[in-house]
Design a protein around this motif. Structure first.
Motif, PDB file in Angstrom:
ATOM      1  N   PRO A 122      17.701  89.761   3.779  1.00 18.56           N
ATOM      2  CA  PRO A 122      18.420  90.721   2.954  1.00 18.56           C
ATOM      3  C   PRO A 122      18.573  92.077   3.611  1.00 18.56           C
ATOM      4  O   PRO A 122      17.893  92.400   4.567  1.00 18.56           O
ATOM      5  CB  PRO A 122      17.482  90.867   1.767  1.00 18.56           C
ATOM      6  CG  PRO A 122      16.141  90.727   2.394  1.00 18.56           C
ATOM      7  CD  PRO A 122      16.270  89.812   3.567  1.00 18.56           C
ATOM      8  N   PHE A 123      19.420  92.829   3.091  1.00 18.72           N
ATOM      9  CA  PHE A 123      19.384  94.256   3.373  1.00 18.72           C
ATOM     10  C   PHE A 123      18.705  94.892   2.164  1.00 18.72           C
ATOM     11  O   PHE A 123      18.629  94.319   1.091  1.00 18.72           O
ATOM     12  CB  PHE A 123      20.802  94.808   3.570  1.00 18.72           C
ATOM     13  CG  PHE A 123      21.269  95.677   2.461  1.00 18.72           C
ATOM     14  CD1 PHE A 123      21.134  97.045   2.533  1.00 18.72           C
ATOM     15  CD2 PHE A 123      21.820  95.111   1.332  1.00 18.72           C
ATOM     16  CE1 PHE A 123      21.553  97.840   1.490  1.00 18.72           C
ATOM     17  CE2 PHE A 123      22.244  95.910   0.291  1.00 18.72           C
ATOM     18  CZ  PHE A 123      22.104  97.273   0.364  1.00 18.72           C
ATOM     19  N   PHE A 124      18.202  96.059   2.375  1.00 20.92           N
ATOM     20  CA  PHE A 124      17.390  96.657   1.336  1.00 20.92           C
ATOM     21  C   PHE A 124      17.869  98.075   1.108  1.00 20.92           C
ATOM     22  O   PHE A 124      18.029  98.830   2.030  1.00 20.92           O
ATOM     23  CB  PHE A 124      15.939  96.659   1.823  1.00 20.92           C
ATOM     24  CG  PHE A 124      14.984  96.755   0.721  1.00 20.92           C
ATOM     25  CD1 PHE A 124      14.412  97.962   0.421  1.00 20.92           C
ATOM     26  CD2 PHE A 124      14.674  95.638  -0.033  1.00 20.92           C
ATOM     27  CE1 PHE A 124      13.531  98.055  -0.623  1.00 20.92           C
ATOM     28  CE2 PHE A 124      13.792  95.741  -1.066  1.00 20.92           C
ATOM     29  CZ  PHE A 124      13.212  96.948  -1.365  1.00 20.92           C
ATOM     30  N   ALA A 125      18.151  98.399  -0.121  1.00 17.63           N
ATOM     31  CA  ALA A 125      18.731  99.723  -0.391  1.00 17.63           C
ATOM     32  C   ALA A 125      17.732 100.829  -0.095  1.00 17.63           C
ATOM     33  O   ALA A 125      16.540 100.672  -0.326  1.00 17.63           O
ATOM     34  CB  ALA A 125      19.157  99.806  -1.846  1.00 17.63           C
ATOM     35  N   VAL A 149      12.695  90.405   5.628  1.00 14.34           N
ATOM     36  CA  VAL A 149      13.692  91.441   5.888  1.00 14.34           C
ATOM     37  C   VAL A 149      13.824  91.772   7.368  1.00 14.34           C
ATOM     38  O   VAL A 149      14.773  92.448   7.765  1.00 14.34           O
ATOM     39  CB  VAL A 149      13.401  92.759   5.126  1.00 14.34           C
ATOM     40  CG1 VAL A 149      13.539  92.541   3.638  1.00 14.34           C
ATOM     41  CG2 VAL A 149      12.036  93.317   5.474  1.00 14.34           C
ATOM     42  N   VAL A 165       9.581  91.579   1.795  1.00 18.11           N
ATOM     43  CA  VAL A 165       9.619  92.618   0.760  1.00 18.11           C
ATOM     44  C   VAL A 165      10.005  92.009  -0.585  1.00 18.11           C
ATOM     45  O   VAL A 165      10.926  91.198  -0.663  1.00 18.11           O
ATOM     46  CB  VAL A 165      10.641  93.719   1.135  1.00 18.11           C
ATOM     47  CG1 VAL A 165      10.823  94.700  -0.017  1.00 18.11           C
ATOM     48  CG2 VAL A 165      10.190  94.473   2.378  1.00 18.11           C
ATOM     49  N   TYR A 189      11.651  99.647   6.376  1.00 22.72           N
ATOM     50  CA  TYR A 189      12.478  98.709   5.618  1.00 22.72           C
ATOM     51  C   TYR A 189      12.692  99.118   4.170  1.00 22.72           C
ATOM     52  O   TYR A 189      13.532  98.554   3.493  1.00 22.72           O
ATOM     53  CB  TYR A 189      11.897  97.302   5.694  1.00 22.72           C
ATOM     54  CG  TYR A 189      12.149  96.668   7.034  1.00 22.72           C
ATOM     55  CD1 TYR A 189      13.425  96.218   7.367  1.00 22.72           C
ATOM     56  CD2 TYR A 189      11.147  96.559   7.983  1.00 22.72           C
ATOM     57  CE1 TYR A 189      13.684  95.667   8.604  1.00 22.72           C
ATOM     58  CE2 TYR A 189      11.396  96.006   9.233  1.00 22.72           C
ATOM     59  CZ  TYR A 189      12.657  95.560   9.532  1.00 22.72           C
ATOM     60  OH  TYR A 189      12.922  95.021  10.757  1.00 22.72           O
ATOM     61  N   THR A 190      11.916 100.049   3.659  1.00 25.39           N
ATOM     62  CA  THR A 190      12.180 100.484   2.285  1.00 25.39           C
ATOM     63  C   THR A 190      12.391 101.981   2.228  1.00 25.39           C
ATOM     64  O   THR A 190      12.657 102.493   1.158  1.00 25.39           O
ATOM     65  CB  THR A 190      11.019 100.115   1.343  1.00 25.39           C
ATOM     66  OG1 THR A 190       9.951 101.035   1.559  1.00 25.39           O
ATOM     67  CG2 THR A 190      10.524  98.709   1.573  1.00 25.39           C
ATOM     68  N   SER A 205      11.573  93.429  -3.778  1.00 22.44           N
ATOM     69  CA  SER A 205      12.217  94.693  -4.128  1.00 22.44           C
ATOM     70  C   SER A 205      11.913  95.075  -5.566  1.00 22.44           C
ATOM     71  O   SER A 205      11.908  96.238  -5.908  1.00 22.44           O
ATOM     72  CB  SER A 205      13.715  94.601  -3.929  1.00 22.44           C
ATOM     73  OG  SER A 205      14.240  93.573  -4.733  1.00 22.44           O
TER      74      SER A 205
END
Lengths: 95, 309, 297
Positions: A70-73, A24, A13, A43-44, A15
């Motif tokens: 990563p983590f993804f908001a 991710v 991803v 994931y998003t 971002s």
């Protein structure tokens, strides 16, 4: 029962503009189009304006262990997903 | 990498990554633990999904649906972590629906009033966070990364639960009755979430050495009790344990003995909802088989059409 | 921000937009003029908002029935996203209905305290299309395809509504509905072109929802009495037909040859006359909210 397990896809991803695509995680999907859609959902949480790549896990040739991912908001307008949305008095400990 | 190299890597708090050599026992233990964790997320959707259709306000409905959806997402992150170890999700699902792999026993209790949604957020997710935060530093990289993401989302789950309970406690007598009834039913099962006492726990020592586990069951349970007591006071509910009191010498709360007989009965399949939960998952999985097969067949046809073209 | 570390780069700690409530979340209606436009009947505008709201609310309620029951976990997440989008649309529209009506009813009063005959949704959204005994995944997909194609066509026109609130709600909804339509179309192709069994299910699924297709395009007097505010659904029939025909062609499906379901004494969903399924749906949705009058949640 027949086992019909969908192949594994790795998800990358970007971002926002200016950043690289970053690994991710992975998911299962019957084909690349559905993988892309599932990736967007998972994931998003369908955040607009992000770019997603999906790659069949079987197509990856790897030399060495993975790096951190990563983590993804979550999506911007789903405020109830965010911890600070809930008014908790400051004197309640450890929440 | 040799066994000694592996030990040095883990002791140096380095992360183990999928292609590293690892002892078979480490791999097996991880697959079992992460799969159980994934199964818990997926089975854990059911008790809360039970209230989505009846949520008493649209805001609560949206929150609850988003929360249950997060749990599906968490299950997916964790299944993905098991697959980096060579496990196969379809195979793990099969083991779950055949009762050959376990999930957290807490989800074998029923949700009987809407306050249960709040109490699950506060106590059950709170206990899960106690267990999970240390796992963000667990030695296996993909597991640790999944846990970082999950813990961030879980903090929302716990806060929404507590906020619902606060709202209900400020509401009508009937709402307060619901909250206390729910706390009475969930408090002890929440303490059971930390597993058997250290004396009875067979896997702890090796898992600690491998840095898969970071704290013992009893340490985490004590931490949870110490955190929950002031939260219960702030809420105005009574925790159903007459032995619960602060012990200034230990610097911790003393608490009563868990009903280990109930604990083992639920673990071994005779809780109030064990059969129902597994059957629900089995049915969803089997009812969906034709859909998964259709998509696979379509993908195969599309691929062969592309080759011809 | 460090470009060496992917995790830091993507979480971007200096950017607090993801976290603090009230700082940077998109309120789709912020800055929109909420006054009722001159010359518009508040009774008609209230009724129209309820029509659009109830369609979304009731279909969202149906879609959540899949939660923990979808054919695959990824699809569980996808269906929940669609249900959340529709619930979000319903809440904005109910709030608008309550505010235009001016009797102090909020979204919850309208969702939980109206009786069946006051619900103005089309009948398509209320029938059981699975996972209950009334359907399966193919019926669910068939309904979602028809519904989202229709609603997207309406919302694309509603963006130009004289009511700025409806226009803003539509602008937000268009993106969501385009995604729902795409999701349903992708599954229609896969089920129709998958196995022999899945094709049978898809054909049966379309046939199950098709009797309620015509009702979608019947312009109600409320819609007629709101020129430039409401979108008369008869206007979108040709476009919806064409989009669905494209999907049918790609999926090698025939347009179902099934007669439309009759109205009752000339009345149907938009008039508050529903199917037998509706009473049960509302009983489940409303019972807790109604059993504790005055309680805040």
């Amino acid at each position: 029962m027949t086992r019909s397990s969908w192949p594994l896809y790795e998800v990358f991803v970007r971002s926002k503009r200016g950043l690289n695509h970053v690994h991710v995680g992975s998911l299962h999907a019957p084909d690349p189009e559905m993988a892309l859609r599932n990736a967007r959902d998972l994931y998003t949480r369908r955040n607009e304006g992000v770019s997603i790549w999906v790659v069949p896990a079987a197509s990856i040739t790897a030399s060495s262990p993975d790096e951190k991912d990563p983590f993804f908001a979550p999506a911007g307008d789903k405020v109830y997903r965010h911890p600070t949305f809930y008014a908790i008095p400051e004197d309640v400990p450890h929440l | 990498m040799s066994d000694d190299d592996f030990t040095r890597l883990v002791e140096a708090e380095q992360r183990v990554e999928p292609r590293d050599w690892m002892p078979d026992g480490y791999r097996r233990t991880l697959i079992r633990q992460i799969a159980q964790h994934a199964h818990s997320e997926i089975i854990g959707m059911q008790p809360e999904a039970n209230w989505i259709s009846r949520a008493p306000s649209l805001r609560r409905k949206a929150i609850l649906l988003a929360k249950v959806q997060d749990e599906a997402g968490h299950g997916l992150y964790l299944y993905a972590a098991t697959e980096t170890l060579g496990a196969d999700r379809a195979d793990l699902t099969q083991k779950l629906v055949e009762g050959r792999q376990k999930y957290s026993s807490i989800f074998n209790y029923p949700t009987l009033n809407f306050a249960d949604v709040g109490v699950i957020g506060w106590l059950v997710d709170g206990a899960a966070i106690c267990n999970q935060v240390p796992l963000c530093r667990t030695s296996y990289g993909p597991y640790a990364r999944a846990m970082i993401r999950i813990c961030k989302e879980e903090s929302f789950h716990q806060r929404q639960g507590y906020e619902l309970l606060m709202t209900m406690m400020r509401g009508t007598d009937e709402q307060r009755r619901m909250v206390q009834d729910s706390v009475n039913r969930w408090w002890w099962p929440s303490l059971m979430m930390f597993g058997p006492s250290d004396a009875e726990s067979s896997n702890t020592a090796q898992s600690m050495a491998w840095r898969i586990k970071r704290h013992t069951n009893d340490e985490l349970r004590q931490k949870f009790v110490d955190m929950s007591v002031p939260q219960a006071e702030a809420l105005g509910v009574t925790l159903p344990d007459p032995s619960l009191r602060w012990n200034p010498e230990r610097g911790h709360h003393d608490f009563g003995e868990i009903d280990w007989d109930e604990f083992w009965r639920v673990v071994n399949g005779d809780g109030p909802c064990n059969r129902q939960r597994v059957e629900h998952r089995r049915k969803a999985h089997e009812d969906g088989a034709w859909v998964r097969e259709a998509a696979t067949a379509y993908a195969a046809k599309s691929a062969s059409v592309e080759e011809v073209a | 921000m460090s470009f060496d570390n992917a995790y830091d780069a993507i979480t971007d700690a200096s950017d607090d937009k993801h976290w603090a409530f009230g700082t940077g979340f998109d309120d789709p209606l912020s800055g929109v003029d909420r006054a009722v436009p001159a010359g518009v009947s508040t009774a008609d505008l209230t009724a129209y908002c309820l029509m659009l709201a109830d369609d979304a609310l009731v279909l969202s309620q149906r879609l959540t029935e899949w939660c923990s029951r979808a054919p695959e976990l990824e699809e569980d997440v996808a269906l929940a996203n669609i249900a959340l989008d529709l619930l979000g649309q319903a809440r904005l529209l109910l709030t608008r209905a309550g505010e235009v009506e001016g009797r102090g009813r909020d979204e919850d009063a309208l969702a939980y305290l109206r009786d069946e005959h006051e619900f103005r949704n089309v009948r398509l959204v209320e029938i059981d299309c699975g996972p209950g005994p009334g359907g399966d995944f193919a019926v669910t997909i068939a309904r979602l395809l028809v519904f989202s194609t229709w609603r997207l066509a309406v919302f694309e026109r509603l963006v130009a509504s004289k009511d700025p609130v409806l226009a803003a709600i539509a602008a937000k909804g268009v993106k969501e509905l385009a995604y729902h339509r795409d999701h349903a179309a992708q599954w229609t192709l896969r089920l129709a072109g998958g196995t022999e069994f899945s094709r049978e299910r898809m054909v049966a699924g379309m046939a199950r929802v098709w009797p309620l297709y015509d009702e979608l395009f019947t312009t109600h007097e409320v819609e007629r009495s709101l020129p430039d505010v409401a979108v008369p659904p008869s206007d979108v029939r040709a476009e919806v037909d064409e989009v669905l025909d494209q999907v049918f062609t790609a999926a090698a499906l025939d347009r179902p040859d099934v007669a439309p379901m009759s109205a009752v004494a000339g009345k149907s969903g938009r008039d508050g006359v529903h199917t037998e399924a509706m009473g049960f749906l509302l009983a489940e949705m409303q019972h807790l909210a109604r059993s504790l009058p005055g309680a805040k949640w």
